[in-house]
Design an enzyme around this catalytic site. Structure first.
Site, PDB file in Angstrom:
ATOM      1  N   HIS A 149      46.436 -20.115   1.788  1.00  0.00           N
ATOM      2  CA  HIS A 149      45.400 -19.096   1.595  1.00  0.00           C
ATOM      3  C   HIS A 149      44.090 -19.468   2.276  1.00  0.00           C
ATOM      4  O   HIS A 149      43.317 -18.591   2.668  1.00  0.00           O
ATOM      5  CB  HIS A 149      45.163 -18.861   0.105  1.00  0.00           C
ATOM      6  CG  HIS A 149      44.612 -17.503  -0.209  1.00  0.00           C
ATOM      7  ND1 HIS A 149      43.577 -16.924   0.501  1.00  0.00           N
ATOM      8  CD2 HIS A 149      44.949 -16.587  -1.147  1.00  0.00           C
ATOM      9  CE1 HIS A 149      43.306 -15.731   0.003  1.00  0.00           C
ATOM     10  NE2 HIS A 149      44.132 -15.497  -1.000  1.00  0.00           N
ATOM     11  N   ASP A 391      57.934  -2.506  10.469  1.00  0.00           N
ATOM     12  CA  ASP A 391      59.145  -1.928  11.053  1.00  0.00           C
ATOM     13  C   ASP A 391      59.637  -2.840  12.177  1.00  0.00           C
ATOM     14  O   ASP A 391      58.900  -3.096  13.132  1.00  0.00           O
ATOM     15  CB  ASP A 391      58.826  -0.529  11.591  1.00  0.00           C
ATOM     16  CG  ASP A 391      60.024   0.137  12.257  1.00  0.00           C
ATOM     17  OD1 ASP A 391      61.162  -0.352  12.089  1.00  0.00           O
ATOM     18  OD2 ASP A 391      59.814   1.152  12.952  1.00  0.00           O
TER      19      ASP A 391
END
Length: 446
Positions: A149, A391
């Site tokens: 992070h 996608d």
């Protein structure tokens, strides 16, 4: 779930000169652990070779993801080592004997730990980014990403995921033509810098070392449990349910504000807090839109998050209306405005980038601690990260998004749902006793 690891490899860092990049002031207050997210893609899918080629072509544009995080010296500011001195990105290829459909919709389960490399253990990894590509018998995929992070917030990782999947669809050719901007040099303080807000005691510990956190950090009598007792559950709120919640909140609040308020009230109820006990909801606020390109360049990669906190007593929260709770959340978010972000950047210029941290070491005020019961809720929105639009081509579709196991009590993540009924998915990490009670009341309306 039977998972067989086929091989592991390291995508090397780009062959550039080794550089040391100090953490920005935002990264100094970011969580110090890896965040793991699972993405499920139904078949047909590209070959593993195509995914690796696209990943290898994309990573040079994101230097921090192949870097090495160095924390040498108790008083020295941590830094990333990029270029040849980086650790590279670890990639694991695995096969799963079952069909992906047998595990959909994705829901928290101990067996999901087999789908990603172990992180946040007693043996820390040198890699900022770890990826596991799991190919199921049907041709379905679960791609697990674990990213530190302090190298990237959710918005930055979304940028990376889209760049990777774009390259997959383009036969390994990324759309990016240069590395993304990152590091302290990409942030522009005012001249001269000036702090309009007090950041010691809020984001960083004050000089006396006493934390200001309203939850477990400030409570010396905090209740501790084994982190394994923190359960992860997934709540599905269909579009109709969300619409009714928003109607009951007077139609004035966003989906995130409304759903977070609803879940905050329910979690507070099952915790059985004393009527006068304080509870807060802490929300991650993205500074990119607030600051504009004059302060932060387009495509900035790293952390640009500050927590907004809103509080009430347990009695006020549980007896008040949904609109009251949503109004508290909105007020907290709006308080962390452009001036606040600019003040924090200027604080970094004065106390971090100017070298004064050598004399005045800065410590985070709010540290996530597994196994500590908290009266608070940390609510994060993934609704605008566009992760649901990933996608990889060939006709397969994204069928699920899920965080991996979270051992901290009170964590909430609001995500867009991929189900036909639409709405949102709400991931909740809560002490198992409270989690069981939450699932029984989460769908009731006040």
């Amino acid at each position: 779930m039977e998972v067989q690891v086929k091989r592991s490899l390291v995508v090397p860092p780009p062959p550039r000169e080794t550089e040391e990049t100090p953490l920005t002031v935002f990264e100094l207050v970011a969580p110090t652990y890896h965040v793991t997210v699972l993405f499920a893609f139904s078949p047909p899918n590209p070959t593993t070779r195509a995914l690796l080629d696209a990943l290898s072509a994309t990573l040079p544009h994101f230097p921090l993801l192949t870097a090495r995080l160095d924390r040498r010296g108790a008083r020295r500011r941590p830094f990333f080592v990029t270029g040849r001195g980086g650790a590279g990105a670890l990639v694991v290829e695995a096969e799963v004997s079952s069909d992906l459909a047998d595990h959909l919709p994705l829901a928290p389960s101990p067996e999901l730990a087999r789908l990603h490399p172990p992180v946040n253990t007693d043996a820390p990894t040198p890699h900022v980014l770890l990826v596991q590509i799991n190919r199921f018998a049907c041709g379905g995929l679960v791609v697990a990403s674990s990213a530190h992070h302090q190298a990237a917030d959710g918005f930055s990782m979304s940028t990376f995921f889209h760049a990777w999947t774009d390259a997959v669809r383009r036969n390994g050719a990324p759309l990016l033509d240069r590395p993304v901007p990152y590091g302290p040099g990409a942030l522009s303080p005012r001249r001269p810098p000036r702090c309009e807000f007090e950041h010691r005691g809020k984001e960083f510990l004050p000089h006396d070392g006493v934390t200001s956190r309203q939850g477990q950090g400030a409570d010396t009598g905090a209740v501790r449990i084994d982190p394994s007792e923190v359960a992860n559950v997934l709540l599905h709120y269909p579009s109709e349910f969300v619409a009714e919640l928003k109607r009951r909140a007077q139609g004035k609040y966003t989906t995130f504000e409304t759903v977070s308020a609803h879940v905050w009230k329910k979690i507070t109820a099952v915790r059985g807090l004393d009527a006068g006990a304080r509870t807060s909801v802490n929300v991650s606020v993205n500074g990119r839109a607030r600051l504009g390109t004059g302060t932060v360049p387009n495509g900035f990669f790293g952390n640009l998050i500050i927590n907004a906190s809103s509080g009430a007593t347990a009695r006020e929260l549980t007896t008040g209306t949904l609109a009251d709770a949503a109004a508290l959340i909105r007020a907290g978010i709006r308080a962390v405005d452009r001036r606040y972000f600019q003040s924090f950047i200027d604080f970094g210029a004065l106390h971090v980038d100017g070298g004064r941290d050598e004399e005045e070491p800065l410590q985070q005020a709010n540290v996530d601690e597994p196994g500590v019961l908290s009266p608070d809720v940390d609510s994060d929105s993934w609704l605008h990260l566009e992760l649901h639009r990933l996608d990889m081509g060939l006709g397969g579709r994204l069928a699920g998004i899920l965080p991996a196991k979270v051992p901290e009590d009170g964590v909430v993540v609001v995500m867009p749902s991929l189900r036909k009924s639409g709405g949102v998915e709400v991931f909740v990490a809560l002490w198992e006793k409270h989690a069981n009670e939450l699932t029984s009341i989460a769908y009731t309306m006040d």
